[in-house]
Design a protein around this motif. Structure first.
Motif, PDB file in Angstrom:
ATOM      1  N   LYS A  65       0.818  -1.213   0.000  1.00 28.21           N
ATOM      2  CA  LYS A  65       0.000   0.000   0.000  1.00 28.21           C
ATOM      3  C   LYS A  65       0.859   1.274   0.000  1.00 28.21           C
ATOM      4  N   ASP A  68       3.626   3.364  -5.054  1.00 27.93           N
ATOM      5  CA  ASP A  68       2.817   4.027  -6.068  1.00 27.93           C
ATOM      6  C   ASP A  68       3.412   3.687  -7.430  1.00 27.93           C
ATOM      7  N   HIS A  70       2.944   3.811 -11.588  1.00 30.13           N
ATOM      8  CA  HIS A  70       2.269   4.385 -12.749  1.00 30.13           C
ATOM      9  C   HIS A  70       2.910   3.806 -13.998  1.00 30.13           C
ATOM     10  N   GLY A  80       7.622   5.821  -3.660  1.00 31.52           N
ATOM     11  CA  GLY A  80       7.149   5.484  -2.327  1.00 31.52           C
ATOM     12  C   GLY A  80       7.970   6.210  -1.290  1.00 31.52           C
ATOM     13  N   ARG A 104      12.019   7.456  -5.975  1.00 29.50           N
ATOM     14  CA  ARG A 104      11.282   7.404  -7.234  1.00 29.50           C
ATOM     15  C   ARG A 104      12.219   6.874  -8.300  1.00 29.50           C
TER      16      ARG A 104
END
Length: 147
Positions: A65, A68, A70, A80, A104
């Motif tokens: 969770k 992230d 994309h 994250g 990132r």
């Protein structure tokens, strides 16, 4: 004219110190005050098959969770934040070499993919992504001229 004694080992030592200083400036350790917020860049492994691109990233110590992900047709972006857990002890100094903070990573893909059909799995600190290729890329045949 004065003779100066040449000592090659002194020059090698000097070169080694300069190289160490260069590498220390490029990869700071998180134990100094000025770079406590330096985050890590997760290592990646990419494998291409005729049908898909398989991407694996090593991101230990995080929950799914907290990640992230994309995906576009040309690249994958993973980000994250690893939260620090501060513990203090009354009897001594605690040293931590863990890296905390935001990270990132953007990984360009070798071929276009169908970003709406990506499959993801996060288990034991490994994020695995299966990125299916665009149908045109899978059936694309290229004629090669010889000579």
């Amino acid at each position: 004219m004065a003779l100066i004694r040449w000592e090659p080992f002194r020059e090698i030592d000097s070169l080694q110190r300069e190289m160490n200083r260069l590498f220390d400036s490029l990869s700071p350790t998180p134990t100094t005050k000025e770079n406590m917020g330096v985050a890590f860049i997760p290592p990646a492994e990419i494998q291409e098959t005729p049908e898909a691109i398989q991407l694996r990233l090593e991101i230990p110590g995080m929950e799914a969770k907290d990640l992230d992900v994309h995906v576009t047709a040309e690249a994958v972006s993973i980000s994250g934040e690893r939260q620090s857990e501060m513990h203090s002890e009354d009897k001594g100094v605690t040293r931590s070499e863990f890296r905390y903070g935001q990270f990132r990573r953007v990984i360009p893909l070798p071929t276009p993919i169908q970003n709406d059909k990506v499959q993801a799995d996060y288990k034991n600190g490994i994020l695995s992504l299966i990125l299916p290729k665009v149908e045109a890329e899978r059936t694309k045949v290229v004629k090669v001229n010889i000579g």
